[in-house]
Design a protein around this motif. Structure first.
Motif, PDB file in Angstrom:
ATOM      1  N   UNK A  45      29.467  36.754  -6.732  1.00  0.00           N
ATOM      2  CA  UNK A  45      28.112  37.174  -7.095  1.00  0.00           C
ATOM      3  C   UNK A  45      28.122  37.651  -8.544  1.00  0.00           C
ATOM      4  N   UNK A  46      27.143  37.235  -9.310  1.00  0.00           N
ATOM      5  CA  UNK A  46      27.031  37.671 -10.697  1.00  0.00           C
ATOM      6  C   UNK A  46      27.776  36.811 -11.689  1.00  0.00           C
ATOM      7  N   UNK A  47      28.705  35.975 -11.240  1.00  0.00           N
ATOM      8  CA  UNK A  47      29.455  35.123 -12.164  1.00  0.00           C
ATOM      9  C   UNK A  47      28.627  33.888 -12.496  1.00  0.00           C
ATOM     10  N   UNK A  48      28.570  33.577 -13.796  1.00  0.00           N
ATOM     11  CA  UNK A  48      27.840  32.400 -14.259  1.00  0.00           C
ATOM     12  C   UNK A  48      28.534  31.876 -15.514  1.00  0.00           C
ATOM     13  N   UNK A  49      28.515  30.560 -15.662  1.00  0.00           N
ATOM     14  CA  UNK A  49      29.102  29.892 -16.826  1.00  0.00           C
ATOM     15  C   UNK A  49      27.988  29.181 -17.581  1.00  0.00           C
ATOM     16  N   UNK A  50      28.061  29.227 -18.915  1.00  0.00           N
ATOM     17  CA  UNK A  50      27.057  28.558 -19.743  1.00  0.00           C
ATOM     18  C   UNK A  50      27.748  27.821 -20.883  1.00  0.00           C
ATOM     19  N   UNK A  71      11.634  24.196 -24.317  1.00  0.00           N
ATOM     20  CA  UNK A  71      11.581  23.453 -23.059  1.00  0.00           C
ATOM     21  C   UNK A  71      12.849  23.735 -22.275  1.00  0.00           C
ATOM     22  N   UNK A  72      12.729  23.828 -20.956  1.00  0.00           N
ATOM     23  CA  UNK A  72      13.897  24.069 -20.111  1.00  0.00           C
ATOM     24  C   UNK A  72      14.853  22.881 -20.194  1.00  0.00           C
ATOM     25  N   UNK A  73      16.121  23.167 -20.426  1.00  0.00           N
ATOM     26  CA  UNK A  73      17.143  22.127 -20.525  1.00  0.00           C
ATOM     27  C   UNK A  73      18.237  22.290 -19.481  1.00  0.00           C
ATOM     28  N   UNK A  74      18.302  23.456 -18.839  1.00  0.00           N
ATOM     29  CA  UNK A  74      19.334  23.706 -17.838  1.00  0.00           C
ATOM     30  C   UNK A  74      18.794  24.679 -16.793  1.00  0.00           C
ATOM     31  N   UNK A  75      19.182  24.434 -15.554  1.00  0.00           N
ATOM     32  CA  UNK A  75      18.754  25.265 -14.435  1.00  0.00           C
ATOM     33  C   UNK A  75      19.900  25.355 -13.446  1.00  0.00           C
ATOM     34  N   UNK A  76      20.138  26.546 -12.906  1.00  0.00           N
ATOM     35  CA  UNK A  76      21.160  26.694 -11.879  1.00  0.00           C
ATOM     36  C   UNK A  76      20.713  27.720 -10.861  1.00  0.00           C
ATOM     37  N   UNK A  77      20.786  27.313  -9.598  1.00  0.00           N
ATOM     38  CA  UNK A  77      20.533  28.230  -8.488  1.00  0.00           C
ATOM     39  C   UNK A  77      21.877  28.681  -7.951  1.00  0.00           C
ATOM     40  N   UNK A  78      22.014  29.954  -7.679  1.00  0.00           N
ATOM     41  CA  UNK A  78      23.262  30.457  -7.126  1.00  0.00           C
ATOM     42  C   UNK A  78      23.502  29.881  -5.740  1.00  0.00           C
ATOM     43  N   UNK A  79      24.690  29.292  -5.513  1.00  0.00           N
ATOM     44  CA  UNK A  79      25.026  28.817  -4.170  1.00  0.00           C
ATOM     45  C   UNK A  79      25.207  29.972  -3.181  1.00  0.00           C
ATOM     46  N   UNK A  80      25.362  31.187  -3.699  1.00  0.00           N
ATOM     47  CA  UNK A  80      25.597  32.353  -2.869  1.00  0.00           C
ATOM     48  C   UNK A  80      24.307  33.081  -2.482  1.00  0.00           C
ATOM     49  N   UNK A  81      23.266  32.920  -3.330  1.00  0.00           N
ATOM     50  CA  UNK A  81      22.016  33.637  -3.093  1.00  0.00           C
ATOM     51  C   UNK A  81      20.874  32.837  -3.713  1.00  0.00           C
ATOM     52  N   UNK A  82      20.021  32.240  -2.906  1.00  0.00           N
ATOM     53  CA  UNK A  82      18.953  31.394  -3.447  1.00  0.00           C
ATOM     54  C   UNK A  82      17.913  32.154  -4.271  1.00  0.00           C
ATOM     55  N   UNK A  83      17.933  33.480  -4.247  1.00  0.00           N
ATOM     56  CA  UNK A  83      17.005  34.264  -5.058  1.00  0.00           C
ATOM     57  C   UNK A  83      17.492  34.414  -6.500  1.00  0.00           C
ATOM     58  N   UNK A  84      18.749  34.032  -6.767  1.00  0.00           N
ATOM     59  CA  UNK A  84      19.316  34.137  -8.113  1.00  0.00           C
ATOM     60  C   UNK A  84      19.229  32.769  -8.788  1.00  0.00           C
ATOM     61  N   UNK A  85      18.451  32.713  -9.863  1.00  0.00           N
ATOM     62  CA  UNK A  85      18.265  31.483 -10.635  1.00  0.00           C
ATOM     63  C   UNK A  85      18.484  31.782 -12.111  1.00  0.00           C
ATOM     64  N   UNK A  86      19.055  30.806 -12.813  1.00  0.00           N
ATOM     65  CA  UNK A  86      19.240  30.886 -14.257  1.00  0.00           C
ATOM     66  C   UNK A  86      18.530  29.701 -14.892  1.00  0.00           C
ATOM     67  N   UNK A  87      17.899  29.938 -16.045  1.00  0.00           N
ATOM     68  CA  UNK A  87      17.239  28.877 -16.800  1.00  0.00           C
ATOM     69  C   UNK A  87      17.637  29.019 -18.263  1.00  0.00           C
ATOM     70  N   UNK A  88      17.900  27.879 -18.909  1.00  0.00           N
ATOM     71  CA  UNK A  88      18.192  27.837 -20.335  1.00  0.00           C
ATOM     72  C   UNK A  88      17.265  26.849 -21.007  1.00  0.00           C
ATOM     73  N   UNK A  89      17.029  27.052 -22.303  1.00  0.00           N
ATOM     74  CA  UNK A  89      16.064  26.231 -23.033  1.00  0.00           C
ATOM     75  C   UNK A  89      16.682  25.571 -24.264  1.00  0.00           C
TER      76      UNK A  89
END
Length: 187
Positions: A61-66, A3-21
């Motif tokens: 762009x491209x930077x993400x923290x998890x 089940x999805x537990x985390x979601x983040x949309x890039x503030x720089x580009x709305x087409x970039x989304x990350x999902x974690x489970x």
């Protein structure tokens, strides 16, 4: 299936989304959800770990923290990571963090080098993108921090704790600190 537990949309580009489970998978899309790429294996974890939070950077762009929470897998070590290339490669942010599952990892809204981390045993900050961590003092209790919210305008963070309510801290001074000011050397 997790089940999805985390979601983040890039503030720089709305087409970039990350999902974690909850079963430890991480996914990224760079085209608004049409195509998804699994980016879990490159993190290098021992096994599935609950994805606690994902934070797409507002500065790069491209930077993400998890942050991963491993306590369900009998792993209480801090599991915080950063990527600069949309999750193709990752670096650990464990550094000098002590024992304690990681619950949330947030980037400051004004300073790209300032990070906040909530763990099983308190709240931490880093002024060098996670190379070194300092524990919040000022009477902050030894308590699990499940969320940290960074106010976009008033210079404060709010930490949501387990059983101890909320804690508010003014971080305006932290936003101005540079590593060279603390170490006495220039960068």
């Amino acid at each position: 299936q997790g089940s999805a537990t985390a979601l983040s949309e890039s503030p720089r580009n709305p087409d970039v989304l990350y999902v974690g489970t909850d079963d430890g998978l991480l996914w990224v899309t760079r085209n608004g959800g049409r195509d998804w790429t699994e980016i879990t294996k490159s993190v290098g974890l021992k096994g599935p770990r609950w994805v606690s939070t994902i934070e797409a950077s507002r500065f790069s762009d491209g930077r993400v923290y998890v942050a991963f929470d491993g306590h369900r897998s009998d792993d209480d070590s801090p599991l915080a990571f950063a990527s600069e290339d949309f999750g193709k490669t990752w670096r650990s942010l464990k550094s000098n963090l002590s024992w304690g599952s990681t619950r949330c990892l947030r980037e400051d809204v004004g300073n790209p080098d300032l990070l906040y981390l909530g763990t099983e045993v308190g709240a931490w900050y880093s002024i060098d993108q996670g190379k070194n961590w300092n524990r919040f003092g000022g009477g902050f209790p030894t308590v699990a921090v499940h969320e940290i919210a960074v106010h976009p305008e008033n210079g404060q963070i709010v930490a949501g704790t387990h059983g101890r309510s909320l804690w508010v801290c003014d971080v305006t001074t932290l936003r101005q600190l540079k590593v060279s000011q603390l170490s006495g050397t220039t960068m």
